[in-house]
Write an enzyme that holds these catalytic residues in place. Structure first.
Site, PDB file in Angstrom:
ATOM      1  N   SER A  97       4.427  -4.117   4.122  1.00  0.00           N
ATOM      2  CA  SER A  97       4.036  -5.181   5.032  1.00  0.00           C
ATOM      3  C   SER A  97       3.632  -4.640   6.402  1.00  0.00           C
ATOM      4  CB  SER A  97       5.174  -6.203   5.140  1.00  0.00           C
ATOM      5  OG  SER A  97       4.783  -7.345   5.860  1.00  0.00           O
TER       6      SER A  97
ATOM      7  N   ASP B 263      -1.296  -8.199   9.116  1.00  0.00           N
ATOM      8  CA  ASP B 263      -0.437  -7.032   8.914  1.00  0.00           C
ATOM      9  C   ASP B 263      -0.893  -6.313   7.644  1.00  0.00           C
ATOM     10  OD1 ASP B 263       0.340  -9.104   7.269  1.00  0.00           O
ATOM     11  OD2 ASP B 263       2.453  -8.543   7.266  1.00  0.00           O
TER      12      ASP B 263
ATOM     13  N   ASP C  50      -0.027 -11.133   4.882  1.00  0.00           N
ATOM     14  CA  ASP C  50       0.677 -12.406   4.782  1.00  0.00           C
ATOM     15  C   ASP C  50       0.976 -12.997   6.158  1.00  0.00           C
ATOM     16  OD1 ASP C  50       2.771 -10.768   5.583  1.00  0.00           O
ATOM     17  OD2 ASP C  50       4.140 -11.378   3.972  1.00  0.00           O
TER      18      ASP C  50
ATOM     19  N   ASP D 240      -0.060  -6.258   4.453  1.00  0.00           N
ATOM     20  CA  ASP D 240      -0.294  -6.959   3.185  1.00  0.00           C
ATOM     21  C   ASP D 240      -0.892  -8.339   3.389  1.00  0.00           C
ATOM     22  OD1 ASP D 240       2.060  -8.046   4.237  1.00  0.00           O
ATOM     23  OD2 ASP D 240       2.964  -8.376   2.272  1.00  0.00           O
TER      24      ASP D 240
END
Length: 453
Positions: free
Chosen positions: A94, A237, A241, A239
């Site tokens: 992440s 970020d 999300d 990933d």
């Protein structure tokens, strides 16, 4: 839980977080799940292919077939799991620095696993209760090429595409070299926006900036907004999300301010919203204004997801939830954080109101936030800092909230100290209407922890 923190499990690759560990986590998850297929996605980190191979081997070794999605944002993997009715593993750290990697686990309902399910996987992992297959029943692997395209198509069908297109918006986009680089530029262009980009090449070395979309990492995005006369800047970020915004002047928008603006647009009297214990007074104010209930959890998407599911099962309406780090949930769409969808909802807000980004967040700009991090190398240092935090809270002229660490509310300001669930850090948060007040509160706690460490 010892292995899974506030959002999966993560570590520095080669320093405890190894292919062998990933293989064992995959075996444990598949041994607990009663499914014969598992989806497997990853972000762009350089260690992703190696660790995805390890996860695929672990899954196959317990007789599970693997759908390999390749590089995909976490919300794309989550969507695939929900539509296909299969659980999933996302190899991602992440927002963590480039040397990290991690694992997020997704159920066959298309929702990241709640705490109770993670505990069952952790028990199987620690006890090494694996359902190993014999040579005739090991799993196979197939590549899935359509997960990202299908994810984008579904978002386009869900948001108010016409209103956004009619607004004629220019979007400056910074996917941060992460998984959002393979989907978000196309998505915002398909919404009818003119899109200009920075750090939009998928690259696990993250050459342009660190994955976490903090103001200190996003100077290039602010300059891009300013130089191109963009209406809004959007950053993800690693990933994808999360979504963090810049306004049309090239100024950073606090994640708590954009969360408050989105919540004010979504909440009605009698609704409930869920946020973490580091919630800003901005969201408290919104809930009081509209007559909604605010429910607090420990920090982390896992805890928020778990609480949303509990409230929904009890008949509560939860149209929006999230944290001030850019991670906002719209549960009626899907119970996941989705940076591209969050960005589109913010564009919807601008289009429906005919406002600029600065005007949309202006009502929620009267607070000042501070975050300071302290690293540690040994558990003894962590224990000493947490003991100091407990002592500080006991002596404070405020009743501590201990849902997650120690939060002290003073009426005009608050301060929170807690250990991170994803990195070897203790974090200090403070908020006040006055910048000096917030800085002083944070410094007082920070200094006490430094002395203890």
């Amino acid at each position: 839980m010892k292995v899974f923190g506030s959002s999966g499990t993560r570590g520095v690759v080669g320093e405890g977080f190894t292919p062998e560990f990933v293989l064992r986590v995959a075996k444990a998850a598949a041994s607990v799940w009663d499914d014969d297929r598992v989806a497997l996605g990853r972000d762009t980190r350089t260690t992703g292919p190696m660790l995805a191979d390890a996860a695929a081997a672990g899954l196959a070794s317990v007789g599970v077939d693997v759908d390999r999605l390749g590089v995909a944002p976490t919300p794309a993997t989550v969507r695939y799991c929900g539509v296909e009715g299969v659980p999933g593993i996302q190899i991602t750290a992440s927002h963590n620095p480039r040397e990290y990697n991690g694992i997020k686990l997704v159920g066959n309902d298309g929702v990241e696993l709640p705490v109770s399910a993670l505990e069952r996987v952790e028990e199987a992992l620690l006890a090494e209760r694996f359902t190993d297959a014999d040579w005739e029943t090991v799993g196979g692997t197939r590549r899935v090429e359509t997960a990202n395209d299908d994810y984008v198509a579904e978002m386009l069908a869900t948001v108010d595409r016409n209103a956004i297109a009619d607004a004629g918006l220019t979007v400056a986009l910074d996917p941060g070299h992460g998984a959002g680089a393979v989907t978000s530029p196309e998505f915002f262009r398909e919404l009818g926006c003119e899109v200009v980009t920075v750090n939009a090449q998928p690259d696990g070395h993250f050459p342009g900036r660190d994955p976490e979309p903090l103001e200190a990492n996003l100077a290039d995005l602010g300059r891009l907004v300013e130089s191109t006369d963009a209406d809004v800047g959007i950053a993800h970020d690693g990933d994808a999300d999360r979504a963090i915004f810049y306004d049309e002047t090239g100024a950073y928008v606090q994640g708590d301010a954009s969360l408050a603006a989105l919540a004010a647009e979504s909440l009605s009297a009698g609704d409930t919203t869920v946020a973490a214990v580091n919630v800003s007074q901005r969201l408290v104010d919104v809930c009081e204004d509209v007559g909604a209930t605010l429910d607090l959890t420990p920090i982390g998407s896992t805890n928020i997801i778990t609480r949303i599911r509990e409230l929904t099962a009890d008949g509560e309406t939860v149209p929006v939830a999230g944290e001030g780090n850019g991670g906002v949930f719209f549960p009626d769409y899907r119970l996941t954080r989705d940076g591209a969808f969050i960005g589109a909802k913010f564009l919807e807000l601008l289009a429906s109101r005919g406002e600029t980004a600065s005007e949309a967040v202006e009502p929620y700009s009267d607070y000042y936030n501070v975050r300071r991090d302290l690293t540690y190398d040994e558990d003894a240092e962590l224990d000493a800092m947490l003991a100091a935090a407990e002592a500080f809270a006991a002596d404070a002229d405020a009743e501590p909230n201990t849902i997650d660490g120690y939060r002290l509310d003073y009426g005009d300001a608050w301060v929170l100290v807690r250990s991170s669930g994803t990195e070897p850090k203790v974090r200090v948060y403070a908020e006040a209407r006055d910048a000096d007040r917030a800085e002083a509160l944070a410094a007082e706690v920070y200094d006490a922890l430094v002395d203890a460490r």
